[in-house]
Design an enzyme around this catalytic site. Sequence first.
Site, short mmCIF file in Angstrom:
data_model
loop_
_atom_site.label_atom_id
_atom_site.label_comp_id
_atom_site.label_asym_id
_atom_site.label_seq_id
_atom_site.Cartn_x
_atom_site.Cartn_y
_atom_site.Cartn_z
N LYS A 78 0.87 -1.22 -0.08
CA LYS A 78 0.00 0.06 0.05
C LYS A 78 0.97 1.09 -0.12
O LYS A 78 1.92 1.36 0.71
CB LYS A 78 -0.73 -0.14 1.15
N SER A 153 -9.43 1.75 3.06
CA SER A 153 -8.65 2.70 2.12
C SER A 153 -7.54 1.61 1.42
O SER A 153 -6.87 2.32 0.23
CB SER A 153 -7.88 3.83 2.98
N SER A 177 -9.96 -0.22 7.11
CA SER A 177 -9.40 -0.03 5.94
C SER A 177 -8.53 -1.31 5.03
O SER A 177 -8.12 -1.24 4.23
CB SER A 177 -8.36 1.25 5.83
#
Lengths: 463, 61
Positions: A78, A153, A177
Site C-alpha cells: 500500500k 482505504s 481499511s
Amino acid sequence: MDAFPTIASASKAIAAKKLSPVELTKASLARIKAHDSALHSFLLVTEERAMADAKAAEARVMAGSAKGPLDGIPIAHKDIYNTADIRTTAHSKLLEHNVPTADSMVVKKWDAAGTVMLGKLATHEFAMGGPSFDLPWPPARNPWNPDHFTAGSSSGTGAAVAAGFILGGTGSDTGGSIRGPAALCGIAGIKPTYGLCSRAGVLPLSFTMDHTGPMAWTVEDCAMLLQAMAGYDPEDPASADRPVPNFTADLAKGAKGLRIGVIRHFFEDDHPVSEATRKGIDAAMDVYRGLGAEVSDVTLSPMSEYHAVGSVILTSEAYAVHQPWLKTRFNDYGELFRDRIALGAFMSSADYVQAMRRRRMLCIEVRDAMADYDILVSASQPGEAPRIDSVPKWGNLEKPSLTMPFNVTGNPAMSVCTGYGEGGLPVCMQLIARPFAEPMLFRAGHAYETATGWRGKRPALVA
Amino acid sequence: MPPVTREEFDILAAQTGLPLSQAQKDTLFDVYPTLQKILTTAAAPMPREAEPSLIFYPEVR
C-alpha cells in the site's frame, strides 16, 4: 500449478522446485500489464526490482538456501508504506514526488523473508476518504465489476489480490481499511491486535487507531504473511514487546469446541445489512455448528457508541497530523479527505479526552463479553460493493461503521468471504478474537474457508 | 448540544484558521449537526473517575 496459486500452494511448489519464482513473477507482471488499466490497483509497478527480487529468490531456492515460506512470493505494498528510493505518495498530490530514504519496518521484514516486490498500490488519500476522482491517480476499481467500489482505504491491495496480480499485500486499518476492501473484493484481510505489527515508517493517519496488517486470497495466506510481519519494534512506541506465536500452528485444529458469539444487533438493528450478507453470516454459523462449535448471540452497547468514539478519536488525531498542511495547502488535498478531516478543527480537547475515556469503557465491555467466547462475529460491510459513483461523501458519518468498533478496542478482526450476493459480488463476515489471539482467529477462519467452496471462484477479468 | 445558526457556525469556521471557501463552509455546515450528535454520543455521562485509554509511560522508548 493453479493459474492463481495461493501463497501456501506456491510456497510448497517453489520449495519442491516445481515453480520458478521468476516465472511466477513474470506471470504476475504480464497479468498486471493486461488488466490493470481497467482496475488501477497499482500506482507504480517496479518491474526491474521485481525481476531482481525473483532472480535472487530463485538462486536461493536452487542453492538450497531459501529464506522461508515467503521466498519468491509476489507481493506489493500500500502506498503509505515507506519504500527506500521508491516513490511513496499516499495517493496524494501533497506527496506526489516523495521518495523516502528508508523502508518501513514491515517492508524490511517482508524483504528479509524473500518476498518479490511488484510495486506500490492505490489507497484512499492518506488512507482515508475515497473513492476520489480529483487526485493525481484514479481510484482502484473492483475486479468483480470495475463499475463498483473496492471500499478502502487499502483499495489497491484488495483489487490486486482479488485480480490475481499479487498473492498478498500490505494494508492498513484505522476504521476498517483492511477489512472493508477485503470484504468487497472477496478476499481475506486481518487487522491484527493493536501493537502486534510495527507502524514505523508507515504514514500515520490516527496514532491510536492505526494498524498494519496483511491481505491475501485465503486466511491461511494471511497467517503466513503475518508471521513475517509481526513482532516488537522499538521504533514504534505502541509496539507490544511479547513473543510472536506461530500463526499457522492451529490452522488444522478445526472449529470443534469453539464458543462463538454473534453480535447480531450490530448488523440487524444498529446498521442493518443486506439480505445476502445476513444470510451469509447465518449460513456460516450453521457451518460452524456442523463443525462442532457452540454458537449463541451476544449483546454489546449500540454500535453507534463505538462509532462515535472512533470517529472523534480518528478525526482529532488525523487533524493534528495534517493541520500544518491543511492551513497552507488546503486545496492540494482531494475534496473527500480534506472535508472529512477539516471537521477535526471543530472538535475540542475535551471532545477528544471524553472519547478516550469512553474508549476504555468499551474496551472493558468487549473484554468482559469475550470471557465466554473464543470468537465474536459481525458483518464487515453492509452488503455487496456499491457502484463507485454512488458512494456518499459523508457515508463515514451517516451510519455506524461495522468495522470501527475493533479499531476502538484494538482486538484482532478479520474479513472472510461468505459467498456472493444478487449482483454476483462478494459478501462476507467479520471474525473477532481476544487481543493477541490471532492463532484462534486464523483457526476459526480457516475452518470455515476449508468447509466451504468460496475460495474456488475468482473474478473474470476483462482486458 | 444546541443547534448552531449559520452565523455562529461561520464564527467557529473562522476560528479554525483554515482557508475555507464559501462552498466548503456550506458543506461543513450541512454536516455539522451530524458531528454534534457524534460528539454528544462519545461524551455521554460516565463516572468521574473514568480514565482515558491513553496512558503516559515515563520510560520513553
